[in-house]
Design a protein around this motif. Structure first.
Motif, PDB file in Angstrom:
ATOM      1  N   ASP A 165      85.095 -44.636 -50.792  1.00 61.66           N
ATOM      2  CA  ASP A 165      83.845 -44.590 -51.022  1.00 61.66           C
ATOM      3  C   ASP A 165      83.409 -46.449 -50.783  1.00 61.66           C
ATOM      4  O   ASP A 165      83.647 -47.024 -51.382  1.00 61.66           O
ATOM      5  N   ARG A 167      80.781 -47.814 -51.543  1.00 61.07           N
ATOM      6  CA  ARG A 167      79.967 -48.198 -52.588  1.00 61.07           C
ATOM      7  C   ARG A 167      80.921 -48.774 -53.488  1.00 61.07           C
ATOM      8  O   ARG A 167      80.432 -49.425 -54.524  1.00 61.07           O
ATOM      9  N   GLU A 192      78.951 -38.867 -38.402  1.00 58.26           N
ATOM     10  CA  GLU A 192      78.619 -37.400 -38.664  1.00 58.26           C
ATOM     11  C   GLU A 192      79.751 -36.652 -37.815  1.00 58.26           C
ATOM     12  O   GLU A 192      80.217 -35.543 -38.494  1.00 58.26           O
ATOM     13  N   SER A 195      82.943 -36.928 -40.119  1.00 60.60           N
ATOM     14  CA  SER A 195      82.719 -36.250 -41.463  1.00 60.60           C
ATOM     15  C   SER A 195      83.526 -34.854 -41.447  1.00 60.60           C
ATOM     16  O   SER A 195      83.859 -34.313 -42.576  1.00 60.60           O
ATOM     17  N   ASP A 329      73.706 -46.873 -46.473  1.00 58.75           N
ATOM     18  CA  ASP A 329      72.844 -45.648 -46.475  1.00 58.75           C
ATOM     19  C   ASP A 329      73.084 -44.895 -45.032  1.00 58.75           C
ATOM     20  O   ASP A 329      72.976 -43.580 -45.222  1.00 58.75           O
ATOM     21  N   TRP A 331      76.021 -44.515 -43.880  1.00 58.37           N
ATOM     22  CA  TRP A 331      76.947 -43.850 -43.873  1.00 58.37           C
ATOM     23  C   TRP A 331      76.669 -42.418 -44.677  1.00 58.37           C
ATOM     24  O   TRP A 331      77.032 -41.378 -44.682  1.00 58.37           O
ATOM     25  N   LEU A 332      75.876 -42.912 -45.758  1.00 56.77           N
ATOM     26  CA  LEU A 332      75.612 -41.880 -46.908  1.00 56.77           C
ATOM     27  C   LEU A 332      74.853 -40.578 -46.165  1.00 56.77           C
ATOM     28  O   LEU A 332      75.197 -39.443 -46.307  1.00 56.77           O
ATOM     29  N   ASP A 333      73.946 -41.128 -45.239  1.00 52.68           N
ATOM     30  CA  ASP A 333      73.083 -40.195 -44.580  1.00 52.68           C
ATOM     31  C   ASP A 333      73.945 -39.222 -43.784  1.00 52.68           C
ATOM     32  O   ASP A 333      73.747 -37.965 -43.697  1.00 52.68           O
ATOM     33  N   ALA A 334      74.904 -39.888 -42.997  1.00 51.66           N
ATOM     34  CA  ALA A 334      75.948 -38.953 -42.151  1.00 51.66           C
ATOM     35  C   ALA A 334      76.664 -38.272 -42.836  1.00 51.66           C
ATOM     36  O   ALA A 334      77.139 -37.267 -42.533  1.00 51.66           O
ATOM     37  N   MET A 335      77.223 -38.632 -44.195  1.00 50.79           N
ATOM     38  CA  MET A 335      78.364 -37.902 -44.809  1.00 50.79           C
ATOM     39  C   MET A 335      77.645 -36.826 -45.349  1.00 50.79           C
ATOM     40  O   MET A 335      78.345 -35.853 -45.891  1.00 50.79           O
ATOM     41  N   SER A 336      76.290 -36.994 -45.823  1.00 51.90           N
ATOM     42  CA  SER A 336      75.695 -35.829 -46.819  1.00 51.90           C
ATOM     43  C   SER A 336      75.320 -34.658 -45.863  1.00 51.90           C
ATOM     44  O   SER A 336      74.633 -33.697 -46.264  1.00 51.90           O
ATOM     45  N   GLN A 337      75.300 -34.758 -44.661  1.00 49.88           N
ATOM     46  CA  GLN A 337      75.006 -33.686 -43.381  1.00 49.88           C
ATOM     47  C   GLN A 337      75.890 -32.504 -43.859  1.00 49.88           C
ATOM     48  O   GLN A 337      77.160 -32.777 -43.850  1.00 49.88           O
TER      49      GLN A 337
ATOM     50  N   GLN B  42      68.995 -38.826 -47.892  1.00 47.85           N
ATOM     51  CA  GLN B  42      69.638 -38.585 -49.120  1.00 47.85           C
ATOM     52  C   GLN B  42      69.048 -37.726 -50.212  1.00 47.85           C
ATOM     53  O   GLN B  42      69.756 -37.050 -50.615  1.00 47.85           O
ATOM     54  N   ARG B 214      78.722 -35.728 -49.884  1.00 44.22           N
ATOM     55  CA  ARG B 214      78.327 -34.738 -49.340  1.00 44.22           C
ATOM     56  C   ARG B 214      77.811 -33.714 -50.342  1.00 44.22           C
ATOM     57  O   ARG B 214      77.017 -32.933 -50.152  1.00 44.22           O
TER      58      ARG B 214
END
Lengths: 337, 526
Positions: A165, A167, A192, A195, A329, A331-337, B42, B214
């Motif tokens: 991570d 972060r 994305e 991921s 952010d 990265w987070l956006d891409a990883m949370s998809q 997010q 995720r």
């Protein structure tokens, strides 16, 4: 009667006093070093350096390891001026502008003339103590067609990959910067795509590498030098680093003295020690990174067989300080998809 | 209002301000709420994941529990029934982190199931990290809970209903559609709401099995915003969303009516089949038992092969055990003492009616269930920020974790103590009053001797909850406060799974010993 509800607090106060670490006696000089967890593991460089340094400093080192490298910086920022740290160890060049901005770091005042780094070093607060190149380590017995480029890693194959991570972890942040330096504006899209093959994201390097060595994942983000460990210590050839055509992002690990330290002289003594010949000699085969001064003897043979990046990628620290939040952010956006 | 109300009032005010201050501290720490993030990807991703996993967890748990509850209600004589009913209570008592370790041993990539499939020639390795892992763990915890609640609901129905069904020869599917389903349906909303609530607030399971960004609930996001990014304003925003989410659900829950009381297995056997369990039922019973037992068995196995020689020499284990022990003991005592104060105030402190009584009742209800809406992570987060730069942080952090744990345990403690207290008041209340026994003397002479057992049972529950808590302790981990669950998390983190399993085993044994003691006392109580 009104007292009944507060009475239990008394034994708590008494008993908790017993749990507190017993303070070192006053005449001892104690050097408190904040660093990342794998540095002070039993098999890490920490214990080796501790023995070497304590033999010459008439002091005791106390390690505090709250997690991986970025977590160390978060902890410093969180504690601010009240921090107990005398030295912070294991941030990397990506974080030095941000760390400087906290105002907690003292000038290093260390002689860096012996340094032999592939890049010019100009920071007046941070002393580099090793460097290396991020690489994806793979298990040759599980990965059939090892990717030869970042693009192939992203587009092909279904063997899972474990990353860290950004972060909390400097390798995790390194990978974000690696993707950014190769793909720029398209980094988010590429993340994305990548991921899909990311098995899990761990808070730090040691968790991820543990998953790799225990066979839970055939690929993990680490360093080109990690292969030397397997070849030299385990005499095992199956774990190798992937060479990527786009080049490899570089990491320079640094240490610094904390301005508010009770014993700034001792802290600076430690910084000078880090780049001494004896500390640097112990580094490659205990920490599996490259030394920052020319080795007195050639490094062991497996080090000569490591992946040599065709291009070393590096983004300057000020840009990172300005953009890190936005890139993470992304990265987070891409990883949370 | 009289003097007996004072301690209870202090408790309501004390805990009330403890909760409110936590929120105020959190919201003041940042520089304004980053409201623009509300529309960001997010927040949407976290919201989607939170709702998806909690809906699926709830649906799967209920779908699995429904036939199980029906089966257990119909057949009361088969071998192992009582053991199974008792097994259903186990996951609830298990610290989530301990269960996670057991689940990894079974379902992980190098777990028992993967190894079994591979030895059968399938080239598959299960990937437990992500939604599937979270669902697995949530079903492990909530299927038994749902089954117990539904079974209890069926057992509360008049026995004549089932006798009539027997006389009409209603069996199998017809019995289900005509009798059992209509009886169960009204209770489903409450059961589903409760499980949904627990899953929305899930922290430990999502943190360890989610597999990275995720999969995050707002609880996990709050923790990460504080510990990873040190972004109090982001944590405050997530807290706000969590409060709205939990508040909405609590409101909906109050509309559909709360979950039925859990009294499974407490009723005498009267109605029910003596016929053998049908084949599908046997299959279901075996599967459920395996599903629940396998992780526990893996834990025991892992605990037995741990390198104890090395582990017991590790000072960190003993210091963590000591920390956990002290915190849990104090949290338990505080929870029981405050519950007692609340009960005394409620029963003896006020006149029969009046505004003061109503106000106190409202405060009592709010404090008693606050922890459902304001979870430990949020309480921890606010106070965590207040500790910055304060001396003796580790000690204070311990005290705060203790208070949060006490508050967490309060609803459960009240549930155990309230009925016993009411019974004792009916029996000895008038006599005590006529003898002029009040306050401390009444506590020592009457309440303590009479209520010693329920107090002990409540204390055991509080200890179990507190000693297994990760939420509050994880937040305060930044202050070098290492409890047993935090140690397990650290050991898992550095991938010393063997050691983690060893510590988890110790914690599990301690918890089960407490539960066994409490259960025995409970039985003696009748």
């Amino acid at each position: 009667m009104a007292l009944t509800s507060f009475r239990p607090l008394v034994p708590l106060a008494l008993a908790a006093g017993l749990v507190l670490p017993i303070a070192a006696s006053a005449q001892d000089r104690v050097l408190t070093i904040y660093t990342y967890d794998s540095f002070v593991a039993d098999w890490g460089l920490g214990p080796v350096w501790q023995e070497l340094f304590e033999a010459q400093c008439d002091c005791t080192i106390e390690w505090v390891a709250p997690g991986d490298g970025v977590a160390v910086l978060s902890r410093l920022r969180f504690e601010g001026g009240s921090t107990d740290a005398d030295v912070v160890l294991g941030l990397d060049q990506n974080l030095i502008a941000e760390a400087d901005a906290t105002g907690l770091i003292a000038p290093h005042e260390t002689d860096l003339s012996e340094l032999d780094l592939p890049v010019e070093w100009t920071s007046e607060s941070f002393v580099p103590f090793d460097y290396g190149y991020f690489a994806v380590m793979y298990d040759a017995e599980s990965v059939e067609n090892p990717p030869t480029s970042l693009a192939e890693l992203i587009e092909g194959g279904d063997e899972p990959l474990v990353i860290q991570d950004p972060r909390t972890s400097t390798p995790g942040l390194g990978m974000v910067l690696w993707m950014k330096s190769v793909y720029g504006e398209e980094a988010g899209e590429r993340w994305e795509q990548l991921s899909d093959r990311i098995l899990t994201v761990t808070p730090g390097w040691s968790e991820a590498y543990g998953l790799f060595t225990s066979g839970e994942t055939p690929m993990v983000l680490s360093y080109t030098t990690s292969a030397a460990y397997h070849m030299l210590v385990e005499e095992e050839e199956r774990y190798q680093a992937l060479a990527f055509d786009e080049g490899h992002y570089m990491q320079i690990e640094v240490g610094a003295a904390i301005a508010g330290s009770d014993d700034l002289d001792l802290a600076r003594e430690f910084l000078a020690f880090m780049i001494s010949a004896e500390a640097q000699n112990a580094l490659p085969t205990n920490h599996w990174m490259l030394p920052v001064r020319a080795p007195q003897e050639p490094l062991p043979a497996p080090f000569q067989r490591l992946v040599e990046p065709e291009r070393a990628l590096l983004i300057d620290a000020q840009t990172i300080a300005d953009e890190r939040g936005a890139w993470i952010d992304e990265w987070l956006d891409a990883m949370s998809q | 209002m009289n003097r007996a109300a004072l301690p209870g009032l202090l408790v309501v005010l004390g805990f009330g301000s403890f909760i409110l201050l936590a929120l105020v501290l959190l919201f003041l720490a940042g520089d304004g709420l980053p409201l623009e993030r509300l529309a960001g990807r997010q927040v949407r991703a976290i919201l989607t994941f939170t709702l998806t996993q909690s809906l699926l967890s709830t649906g799967l748990s209920i779908a699995g529990a429904l036939p199980l509850a029906v089966l257990l209600h119909r057949h009361r004589a088969f071998v192992g029934r009582d053991t199974l009913v008792r097994l259903l209570a186990l996951p609830l008592a298990l610290p989530p982190l301990v269960a996670v370790l057991g689940i990894l041993e079974i379902w992980g990539r190098s777990g028992v199931v993967s190894a079994g499939l591979q030895s059968l020639g399938f080239d598959v390795r299960l990937d437990v990290f992500g939604l599937q892992g979270v669902l697995l763990a949530h079903v492990f915890f909530n299927l038994p809970l749902a089954a117990r609640l539904m079974l209890a609901h069926l057992e509360r129905q008049p026995a004549t209903t089932f006798r009539l069904a027997d006389q009409l020869g209603l069996v199998g599917w017809a019995r289900f559609t005509r009798v059992e389903w209509p009886l169960l349906r009204p209770s489903l909303g409450g059961v589903a709401g409760l499980i949904m609530m627990l899953c929305i607030g899930s922290f430990t399971i999502v943190l360890t099995l989610g597999g990275g960004p995720r999969a995050a609930t707002f609880e996990v996001a709050i923790y990460q915003a504080l510990r990873f990014d040190f972004a109090p304003s982001l944590a405050a925003l997530y807290t706000l969303i969590q409060l709205v989410l939990a508040g909405t659900l609590l409101f909906l829950l109050s509309v559909v009516g709360g979950a039925p009381q859990d009294r499974a297995g407490a009723l005498p056997e009267e109605a029910g089949f003596t016929r053998p369990v049908p084949v599908w039922g046997v299959g279901l019973l075996i599967l459920t038992t395996l599903f629940l037992l396998a992780p526990l068995a893996a834990l025991v196995a892992g605990g037995l092969v741990a390198e104890w020689g090395r582990l017991i020499q590790n000072p960190r284990l003993w210091s963590a055990a000591m920390t956990s022990g002290v915190i849990a003991a104090c949290a338990g005592l505080v929870a029981v003492a405050t519950a007692y104060a609340l009960l005394v105030a409620r029963s003896r402190g006020f006149g029969a009616n009046g505004i003061a009584k109503h106000l106190f009742e409202a405060g009592y209800g709010a404090v008693g269930s606050a922890v459902l809406a304001v979870p430990p992570i949020v309480l921890g987060a606010g106070w965590f920020l207040a500790l910055r730069g304060v001396p003796a942080q580790t000690l204070l952090a311990g005290g705060l974790v203790m208070l949060v744990n006490a508050l967490m345990a309060l609803p459960f403690v009240l549930r155990v103590m309230a009925p016993a207290f009411a019974a004792s008041e009916r029996r000895y209340g008038a006599l005590s009053s006529s003898l002029g026994l009040t306050g401390w003397r009444r506590f020592v002479r009457v309440d303590l001797p009479v209520l010693a057992r329920p107090f002990a049972v409540a204390l055991a529950f509080a200890l179990v909850l507190s000693v297994g808590d990760l939420g509050a302790a994880a937040i305060f981990g930044a202050y070098d406060l290492v409890t047993l669950p935090v140690l397990i998390l650290n050991l898992m983190g550095s991938y010393r799974t063997g050691d983690a399993a060893g510590v988890a085993f110790l914690l599990g044994v301690f918890v089960f010993a407490l539960i066994a003691m409490a259960e025995r006392s409970h039985k003696v109580l009748g």
